[in-house]
Design a protein around this motif. Sequence first.
Motif, PDB file in Angstrom:
ATOM      1  N   SER A  15     114.926 -86.131  12.099  1.00 32.96           N
ATOM      2  CA  SER A  15     114.836 -86.586  10.625  1.00 32.96           C
ATOM      3  C   SER A  15     116.037 -86.748   9.862  1.00 32.96           C
ATOM      4  N   ARG A  16     116.983 -85.997   9.987  1.00 32.02           N
ATOM      5  CA  ARG A  16     118.239 -86.038   9.416  1.00 32.02           C
ATOM      6  C   ARG A  16     119.085 -87.291   9.965  1.00 32.02           C
ATOM      7  N   HIS A  17     118.848 -87.461  11.276  1.00 34.52           N
ATOM      8  CA  HIS A  17     119.491 -88.887  11.851  1.00 34.52           C
ATOM      9  C   HIS A  17     118.891 -89.902  11.252  1.00 34.52           C
ATOM     10  N   GLU A  18     117.546 -89.760  11.204  1.00 37.80           N
ATOM     11  CA  GLU A  18     116.784 -91.137  10.612  1.00 37.80           C
ATOM     12  C   GLU A  18     117.051 -91.369   9.123  1.00 37.80           C
ATOM     13  N   SER A  19     117.163 -90.287   8.478  1.00 33.76           N
ATOM     14  CA  SER A  19     117.532 -90.409   6.965  1.00 33.76           C
ATOM     15  C   SER A  19     118.772 -91.095   6.818  1.00 33.76           C
ATOM     16  N   GLU A  20     119.787 -90.593   7.577  1.00 30.20           N
ATOM     17  CA  GLU A  20     121.376 -91.068   7.317  1.00 30.20           C
ATOM     18  C   GLU A  20     121.190 -92.453   7.964  1.00 30.20           C
ATOM     19  N   HIS A  21     120.523 -92.912   8.676  1.00 30.40           N
ATOM     20  CA  HIS A  21     120.713 -94.129   9.258  1.00 30.40           C
ATOM     21  C   HIS A  21     120.267 -95.129   8.172  1.00 30.40           C
ATOM     22  N   LEU A  22     119.186 -94.703   7.690  1.00 28.69           N
ATOM     23  CA  LEU A  22     118.403 -95.608   6.647  1.00 28.69           C
ATOM     24  C   LEU A  22     119.335 -95.626   5.515  1.00 28.69           C
ATOM     25  N   ARG A  23     119.977 -94.636   5.138  1.00 30.78           N
ATOM     26  CA  ARG A  23     120.876 -94.458   3.896  1.00 30.78           C
ATOM     27  C   ARG A  23     121.815 -95.530   3.958  1.00 30.78           C
ATOM     28  N   LYS A  24     122.592 -95.475   5.333  1.00 36.26           N
ATOM     29  CA  LYS A  24     123.674 -96.590   5.608  1.00 36.26           C
ATOM     30  C   LYS A  24     123.151 -97.899   5.856  1.00 36.26           C
ATOM     31  N   ASN A  25     121.899 -98.003   6.424  1.00 35.16           N
ATOM     32  CA  ASN A  25     121.296 -99.275   6.638  1.00 35.16           C
ATOM     33  C   ASN A  25     120.026 -99.571   6.228  1.00 35.16           C
ATOM     34  N   PRO A  26     119.966 -99.752   4.543  1.00 35.06           N
ATOM     35  CA  PRO A  26     118.551 -99.707   3.876  1.00 35.06           C
ATOM     36  C   PRO A  26     117.698-100.883   4.676  1.00 35.06           C
ATOM     37  N   ASP A  27     118.151-101.928   4.833  1.00 31.22           N
ATOM     38  CA  ASP A  27     117.266-102.994   5.330  1.00 31.22           C
ATOM     39  C   ASP A  27     116.646-102.845   6.643  1.00 31.22           C
ATOM     40  N   ALA A  28     117.299-101.834   7.397  1.00 40.50           N
ATOM     41  CA  ALA A  28     116.891-101.686   8.916  1.00 40.50           C
ATOM     42  C   ALA A  28     115.380-101.662   9.040  1.00 40.50           C
ATOM     43  N   SER A  29     114.803-102.190   9.906  1.00 38.99           N
ATOM     44  CA  SER A  29     113.204-102.166  10.220  1.00 38.99           C
ATOM     45  C   SER A  29     113.209-101.200  11.415  1.00 38.99           C
ATOM     46  N   LEU A  30     112.575-100.069  11.214  1.00 39.77           N
ATOM     47  CA  LEU A  30     112.708 -98.920  11.990  1.00 39.77           C
ATOM     48  C   LEU A  30     111.534 -99.138  12.895  1.00 39.77           C
ATOM     49  N   ILE A  31     111.571 -98.897  14.393  1.00 39.39           N
ATOM     50  CA  ILE A  31     110.652 -98.766  15.120  1.00 39.39           C
ATOM     51  C   ILE A  31     110.531 -97.086  15.630  1.00 39.39           C
ATOM     52  N   ARG A  32     109.337 -96.568  15.617  1.00 35.59           N
ATOM     53  CA  ARG A  32     109.286 -95.125  15.808  1.00 35.59           C
ATOM     54  C   ARG A  32     108.604 -94.694  17.039  1.00 35.59           C
ATOM     55  N   LEU A  33     109.256 -94.694  18.104  1.00 32.02           N
ATOM     56  CA  LEU A  33     108.492 -94.348  19.365  1.00 32.02           C
ATOM     57  C   LEU A  33     109.030 -92.975  19.651  1.00 32.02           C
ATOM     58  N   SER A  78     121.890 -86.322  25.749  1.00 32.45           N
ATOM     59  CA  SER A  78     120.676 -86.894  25.256  1.00 32.45           C
ATOM     60  C   SER A  78     120.619 -87.182  23.655  1.00 32.45           C
ATOM     61  N   TRP A  79     121.485 -86.396  22.935  1.00 28.62           N
ATOM     62  CA  TRP A  79     121.804 -86.464  21.623  1.00 28.62           C
ATOM     63  C   TRP A  79     122.260 -87.971  21.488  1.00 28.62           C
ATOM     64  N   ASN A  80     123.507 -88.044  22.138  1.00 26.31           N
ATOM     65  CA  ASN A  80     124.349 -89.339  22.091  1.00 26.31           C
ATOM     66  C   ASN A  80     123.459 -90.436  22.463  1.00 26.31           C
ATOM     67  N   VAL A  81     122.736 -90.684  23.558  1.00 28.87           N
ATOM     68  CA  VAL A  81     121.869 -91.530  23.791  1.00 28.87           C
ATOM     69  C   VAL A  81     120.938 -92.141  22.614  1.00 28.87           C
ATOM     70  N   PHE A  82     120.273 -91.021  22.061  1.00 26.65           N
ATOM     71  CA  PHE A  82     119.308 -91.044  20.959  1.00 26.65           C
ATOM     72  C   PHE A  82     120.017 -91.817  19.866  1.00 26.65           C
ATOM     73  N   ALA A  83     121.307 -91.141  19.487  1.00 29.54           N
ATOM     74  CA  ALA A  83     122.036 -91.788  18.250  1.00 29.54           C
ATOM     75  C   ALA A  83     122.411 -93.230  18.572  1.00 29.54           C
ATOM     76  N   GLU A  84     122.880 -93.502  19.974  1.00 24.56           N
ATOM     77  CA  GLU A  84     123.356 -95.013  19.841  1.00 24.56           C
ATOM     78  C   GLU A  84     121.928 -95.779  20.015  1.00 24.56           C
ATOM     79  N   ILE A  85     120.911 -95.463  20.515  1.00 27.42           N
ATOM     80  CA  ILE A  85     119.657 -96.496  20.573  1.00 27.42           C
ATOM     81  C   ILE A  85     119.279 -96.799  19.178  1.00 27.42           C
ATOM     82  N   LEU A  86     119.274 -95.495  18.371  1.00 27.67           N
ATOM     83  CA  LEU A  86     118.946 -95.792  16.882  1.00 27.67           C
ATOM     84  C   LEU A  86     119.714 -96.571  16.220  1.00 27.67           C
ATOM     85  N   LYS A  87     121.095 -96.435  16.162  1.00 27.62           N
ATOM     86  CA  LYS A  87     122.273 -97.141  15.731  1.00 27.62           C
ATOM     87  C   LYS A  87     122.281 -98.483  15.988  1.00 27.62           C
ATOM     88  N   LYS A  88     122.031 -99.088  17.387  1.00 31.89           N
ATOM     89  CA  LYS A  88     122.182-100.325  17.677  1.00 31.89           C
ATOM     90  C   LYS A  88     121.053-101.038  17.843  1.00 31.89           C
TER      91      LYS A  88
END
Length: 384
Positions: free
Chosen positions: A2-20, A333-343
């Motif tokens: 949740s923290r990663h997701e919130s931080e990602h949206l703070r940096k990318n407010p227009d991001a269209s998240l897909i939650r899988l 696994s955390w790095n893979v998760f973070a890269e997929i979220l970021k990119k």
Amino acid sequence: ISRHESEHLRKNPDASLIRLGIGDTTQPIPDTITLAMAEEVRGLSTIQGYRGYGAEQGNMPLRKAIAGKFYQDMGIKANEIFVSDGAQCDISRLQMLLGSNVTVAVQDPSFPAYIDSSVVVGQAGELEEETGKYGNIIYMNCGPENDFFPDLSTIPRTDIIFLCSPNNPTGHAASWQQLKQLVEFAKANGSIIVHDSAYASYIRDGSPRSIFAIPGSKEVAIEISSFSKFAGFTGVRLGWTVVPEELLYSNGFPVIKDFNRIVCTCFNGASNIAQAGGLACLSTDGYQDLCKVIDYYMENAKILVDGFTSLGWKVYGGKNAPYIWVHFPGMSSWNVFAEILKKTNIVTIPGRGFGPAGEEYIRVSAFGQRQIILEALRRLNSFL
């Protein structure tokens, strides 16, 4: 996450998240079932239809329907079924029953609630920072090298063995032979198996959908199950636990009597509205409608498996469960998760969250609308 997701949206407010990531169902509950719940609600506004407290163990018609639908020819009786507000709640009630002085073994990786509830009741011991394991818990490695089932010849005796089949997160459904070995192991060691069958309705290859399909299992096993993933009741909240009368402590006292006491002390019974929905789920029409929804999710799973495989990654699961377990060798696994979220703006779950053996993996959920699943694959194809 949740923290990663919130931080990602703070940096990318227009991001269209897909939650899988989190395994939450997405398809609407069929009308057959919601109409039964609506009728129950309307009845509460009438003298004839109003009902207050029900039996803590659950309404008998529903207990009989569960016994008939899921345990036919297994010898499970309605009075051995305890209806609840969900499997996760029942895990905690069972931990209360078992107490802090028992020894516990869990699959690694596995659903976090088994370990977390062990920590809460004081079974787990100290966390070993270097390994990420708790000192008093036996971690049963379940990876591709042992067909995602523990090598019981290397497992020491414990009082309790938690097993989830189909497994969350790996998606592996234990075979008849594997469960037979486990039952024999528990009998030889005087252990109790707590079998989580929350995803049993997703099994496609004929593997047992219940531990009670194995002869002798009623003497060593408790089974937890749920309407959450089977019927889309993640928000409605309904589940059940089976405690056979044959399951006895070493002094001969029936475990079911103690569990009944726990339930009657700590629980006022599942919602009558939810139970009306549960009964409709097990009707002929309701069950057929739900099977179509499950087929939809499993088609999503096939699409994801094929997609990741075509990208060159080793993929497990997706055949008997709505989860895809993707291996990224040598990577955190955390790095893979973070890269997929970021990119790609896709939320997955890092495998490390399911235990130390989950390192190098991510879990991807097949719960979602078809167009969202296809869009996720398009993004992943561009990234990977």
